[in-house]
Design a protein around this motif. Structure first.
Motif, mmCIF file in Angstrom:
data_model
loop_
_atom_site.group_PDB
_atom_site.id
_atom_site.type_symbol
_atom_site.label_atom_id
_atom_site.label_comp_id
_atom_site.label_asym_id
_atom_site.label_seq_id
_atom_site.Cartn_x
_atom_site.Cartn_y
_atom_site.Cartn_z
ATOM 1 N N ILE A 266 2.574 12.159 2.951
ATOM 2 C CA ILE A 266 2.699 11.045 2.002
ATOM 3 C C ILE A 266 1.591 10.007 2.115
ATOM 4 O O ILE A 266 1.528 9.098 1.289
ATOM 5 C CB ILE A 266 4.077 10.340 2.136
ATOM 6 N N GLY A 267 0.749 10.104 3.131
ATOM 7 C CA GLY A 267 -0.310 9.115 3.331
ATOM 8 C C GLY A 267 0.195 7.936 4.140
ATOM 9 O O GLY A 267 1.359 7.558 4.048
ATOM 10 N N VAL A 268 -0.708 7.351 4.960
ATOM 11 C CA VAL A 268 -0.330 6.206 5.781
ATOM 12 C C VAL A 268 -1.585 5.462 6.225
ATOM 13 O O VAL A 268 -2.595 6.088 6.549
ATOM 14 C CB VAL A 268 0.519 6.652 7.008
ATOM 15 N N ARG B 38 4.291 -5.708 -2.338
ATOM 16 C CA ARG B 38 4.077 -6.788 -1.369
ATOM 17 C C ARG B 38 5.267 -7.732 -1.274
ATOM 18 O O ARG B 38 5.588 -8.226 -0.197
ATOM 19 C CB ARG B 38 2.805 -7.579 -1.730
ATOM 20 N N GLU B 39 5.911 -7.986 -2.397
ATOM 21 C CA GLU B 39 7.068 -8.875 -2.400
ATOM 22 C C GLU B 39 8.192 -8.303 -1.516
ATOM 23 O O GLU B 39 8.815 -9.018 -0.744
ATOM 24 C CB GLU B 39 7.565 -9.094 -3.830
ATOM 25 N N ALA B 40 8.435 -7.023 -1.626
ATOM 26 C CA ALA B 40 9.467 -6.377 -0.809
ATOM 27 C C ALA B 40 9.083 -6.395 0.672
ATOM 28 O O ALA B 40 9.942 -6.552 1.537
ATOM 29 C CB ALA B 40 9.702 -4.949 -1.288
ATOM 30 N N VAL B 41 7.799 -6.248 0.969
ATOM 31 C CA VAL B 41 7.334 -6.316 2.354
ATOM 32 C C VAL B 41 7.554 -7.733 2.892
ATOM 33 O O VAL B 41 8.069 -7.923 3.996
ATOM 34 C CB VAL B 41 5.847 -5.891 2.461
ATOM 35 N N SER C 3 -3.385 -7.897 5.320
ATOM 36 C CA SER C 3 -4.797 -7.910 5.719
ATOM 37 C C SER C 3 -5.293 -6.523 6.103
ATOM 38 O O SER C 3 -6.500 -6.268 6.102
ATOM 39 C CB SER C 3 -5.021 -8.889 6.875
ATOM 40 N N LEU C 4 -4.377 -5.619 6.402
ATOM 41 C CA LEU C 4 -4.734 -4.238 6.740
ATOM 42 C C LEU C 4 -4.727 -3.334 5.502
ATOM 43 O O LEU C 4 -4.855 -2.121 5.615
ATOM 44 C CB LEU C 4 -3.763 -3.690 7.795
ATOM 45 N N GLY C 5 -4.567 -3.950 4.334
ATOM 46 C CA GLY C 5 -4.587 -3.183 3.090
ATOM 47 C C GLY C 5 -3.249 -2.564 2.746
ATOM 48 O O GLY C 5 -3.174 -1.674 1.895
ATOM 49 N N CYS C 6 -2.202 -3.038 3.392
ATOM 50 C CA CYS C 6 -0.869 -2.468 3.172
ATOM 51 C C CYS C 6 -0.022 -3.399 2.317
ATOM 52 O O CYS C 6 0.007 -4.614 2.543
ATOM 53 C CB CYS C 6 -0.173 -2.218 4.509
ATOM 54 N N GLY C 7 0.683 -2.812 1.370
ATOM 55 C CA GLY C 7 1.571 -3.576 0.508
ATOM 56 C C GLY C 7 2.822 -2.809 0.148
ATOM 57 O O GLY C 7 3.584 -3.208 -0.729
ATOM 58 N N SER C 8 3.054 -1.691 0.824
ATOM 59 C CA SER C 8 4.307 -0.956 0.652
ATOM 60 C C SER C 8 4.689 -0.349 1.996
ATOM 61 O O SER C 8 3.829 -0.077 2.837
ATOM 62 C CB SER C 8 4.188 0.122 -0.429
ATOM 63 N N VAL C 9 5.990 -0.168 2.174
ATOM 64 C CA VAL C 9 6.494 0.299 3.465
ATOM 65 C C VAL C 9 7.690 1.218 3.276
ATOM 66 O O VAL C 9 8.476 1.052 2.346
ATOM 67 C CB VAL C 9 6.897 -0.898 4.367
ATOM 68 N N ASP D 241 1.331 1.653 3.581
ATOM 69 C CA ASP D 241 0.121 2.001 2.847
ATOM 70 C C ASP D 241 -0.078 0.949 1.749
ATOM 71 O O ASP D 241 0.657 -0.045 1.688
ATOM 72 C CB ASP D 241 0.235 3.414 2.264
ATOM 73 N N ALA D 242 -1.022 1.183 0.873
ATOM 74 C CA ALA D 242 -1.326 0.247 -0.205
ATOM 75 C C ALA D 242 -0.113 0.048 -1.109
ATOM 76 O O ALA D 242 0.749 0.926 -1.230
ATOM 77 C CB ALA D 242 -2.509 0.765 -1.024
ATOM 78 N N GLU D 243 -0.067 -1.114 -1.751
ATOM 79 C CA GLU D 243 1.020 -1.429 -2.669
ATOM 80 C C GLU D 243 1.164 -0.325 -3.708
ATOM 81 O O GLU D 243 0.176 0.184 -4.239
ATOM 82 C CB GLU D 243 0.745 -2.768 -3.356
ATOM 83 N N GLY D 244 2.404 0.078 -3.955
ATOM 84 C CA GLY D 244 2.682 1.101 -4.955
ATOM 85 C C GLY D 244 2.481 2.534 -4.486
ATOM 86 O O GLY D 244 2.626 3.457 -5.273
ATOM 87 N N SER D 245 2.179 2.728 -3.206
ATOM 88 C CA SER D 245 1.914 4.081 -2.702
ATOM 89 C C SER D 245 3.165 4.932 -2.541
ATOM 90 O O SER D 245 3.071 6.158 -2.534
ATOM 91 C CB SER D 245 1.204 4.016 -1.346
ATOM 92 N N TYR D 246 4.316 4.289 -2.378
ATOM 93 C CA TYR D 246 5.525 5.032 -2.039
ATOM 94 C C TYR D 246 6.598 4.888 -3.098
ATOM 95 O O TYR D 246 6.723 3.861 -3.761
ATOM 96 C CB TYR D 246 6.081 4.560 -0.691
#
Length: 144
Positions: free
Chosen positions: A15-17, A73-76, A88-94, A113-118
């Motif tokens: 799924i990417g990470v 990002r809001e959910a994170v 700051s690490l380029g992550c916006g989804s979890v 990973d980046a926002e919207g990745s999952y």
């Protein structure tokens, strides 16, 4: 390759990470201890989360043993006090997936990973991979 680095590789392929950590659950302190990190400078092994864990997240992921999807990002931000560092690490989804041994929650995989990745398909794939972490987390939890 350690058991947990193998889990990271499998998750990345499926799924990417960008950021991958594994946390062991310490029920007597209601704390999570980091036992693996893809980014040890920002998220060192041995670090613990207690107060900053959102109560709803604990109930869902640890007590009810259900995965958590924070697709943006809001959910994170809603569940992580360190959302700024995560961003700051380029992550916006979890995706947080409990690692369960029988009926006992050993800990959780934190996959970012980046926002919207999952999406729900990503969550299903992560849930399928979580059992790969059972042997390593069992050693950590049982050694306490």
């Amino acid at each position: 390759m350690t058991d947990l680095s193998r889990v990271e590789s499998e998750v990345s392929a499926a799924i990417g990470v960008r950021l991958f950590t594994v946390l062991a659950w310490i029920p007597e302190r209601r704390a999570m201890r980091r036992v693996y990190s893809s980014h040890p400078e920002q998220y060192p092994v041995g670090g613990e989360k207690t107060v900053e864990i959102a109560a709803g997240w604990l109930e869902q992921c640890i007590e009810k043993q259900q995965p958590y999807l924070g697709a943006d990002r809001e959910a994170v931000r809603a569940v992580f006090a360190d959302a700024e560092l995560i961003g700051s690490l380029g992550c916006g989804s979890v995706i947080n997936v409990p690692v369960v041994d029988g009926r006992r929650t050993l800990g959780a995989l934190n996959i970012l990973d980046a926002e919207g990745s999952y999406d729900d398909t990503s969550v299903a794939a992560a849930v399928e991979l979580a059992p790969l972490a059972v042997p390593a987390l069992r050693k950590v939890v049982d050694a306490r």
